[in-house]
Design a protein around this motif. Structure first.
Motif: not given
Length: 331
Positions: A50-63, A302-309
């Motif tokens: 689970p913790a890795q999944l949360r990190r991966n979401v940010r990593e993918m957003a950054a990519a 996180d701000s980008i993802l929150d705004s997009g959501a």
């Protein structure tokens, strides 16, 4: 025209992810309205930390952002941050038919020989994919050959729902052919296998975080054959590793394979590989720098993802409300 597409946040992104999907998305955002989501709910069909999944979401957003996806042009969000996806999936699960899902070839491939041990989520995730698209009344979805069956399922569900409840709610989506052709990038050690982060050897792939020297070394050691390069793509028939490297060069430089071969006809890989390494470094070095910067700025991500959501939920709400009304869940 509205395009919706998702990508699983797997972490450790490589050249196959970039050329196979992300750079095509970058072009799409200048052609039409786009929503791109990080499919963390789809990722639950595969066992993970689970913790890795949360990190991966940010990593993918950054990519995505480092590669050129602009949050000012496109809506970028995490799948799980828009609960309307899951709610619509349940409604559509009552429209979809077991026979349709039984025909899905990806379930057969991913479940292996022991289908009884596969999760229900793995079996029904094509319905969630349909909800992902129909929720926004997307007109088009960019897909590869292995996903065309999923678009057909989404169309079947949309038309059956509309017919069953006598509404014109859902748009039957079409495959999107804009944004250029997605490259199919294969392993640097075996031209018959897709480039993958799950391969045991790191020498099989170019990671987006590899430094310049590592990129050059991996290309130098990539498997090839002793034959000179032909003058056209037909001459690469039966030469999987050669075709893979030439295809990577073509995708990087936005040319077709024949054009690339025109520059190297009659030459061996001793001449081609350094040129390919230089092209990779020129493309990946600035991307890597930006990716590493974004990785450290979690607040911005996180701000980008929150705004997009938030934007996605506003777009999704009317469709879900109409679907609930159609089936009798609301007035």
């Amino acid at each position: 025209m509205r395009v919706v597409s998702g990508i699983q946040p797997t972490g450790d992104l490589h050249l196959g992810n970039l050329l196979g999907a992300i750079l095509r998305w970058v072009k799409m955002q200048d052609e039409t309205e786009c929503l791109f989501f990080l499919a963390d709910m789809h990722a639950l069909t595969i066992e993970g930390e689970p913790a890795q999944l949360r990190r991966n979401v940010r990593e993918m957003a950054a990519a995505l952002i480092a590669s050129g996806i602009d949050p000012e042009k496109s809506t970028v969000f995490a799948h799980s941050h828009v609960p309307e996806h899951a709610e619509l999936q349940w409604i559509l699960s009552c429209t979809a038919r077991m026979g349709w899902l039984n025909r899905m070839t990806q379930f057969k491939a991913k479940s292996g020989k022991n289908k009884e041990a596969a999760s229900v989520g793995l079996f029904t995730y094509p319905v969630l994919q349909a909800a992902d698209v129909l929720l926004y009344n997307a007109t088009h979805v960019p897909v590869g050959d292995d996903q065309k069956q999923h678009i057909e399922l989404a169309r079947d569900i949309a038309m059956k729902f509309n017919n069953d409840f006598n509404v014109e709610l859902f748009t039957a989506p079409e495959p999107y052919i804009g944004g250029g052709t997605a490259a199919r990038v294969m392993s640097l050690r075996d031209g018959t296998e897709k480039m993958s982060k799950s391969a045991e050897s790191d020498m099989t792939r170019i990671n987006l975080t590899d430094d310049d020297d590592t990129i050059a070394t991996k290309i130098k050691k990539a498997r090839t054959d002793p034959e000179p390069l032909p003058g056209n793509a037909e001459g690469l028939e039966g030469r999987a590793e050669a075709r893979n490297l030439v295809g990577i060069m073509a995708a990087l430089t936005d040319r077709d394979i024949d054009e690339v071969l025109g520059d190297f006809e009659g030459q061996g890989f001793g001449a081609f590989k350094p040129a390919l390494a230089d092209a990779l470094i020129a493309r990946l070095s600035p991307l890597r720098s930006r990716l590493l910067e974004l990785r450290e700025d979690t607040a911005q991500l996180d701000s980008i993802l929150d705004s997009g959501a938030q934007k996605a939920r506003e777009l999704a709400a009317p469709t879900l409300a109409e679907a609930k009304k159609a089936v009798g869940l609301s007035r």
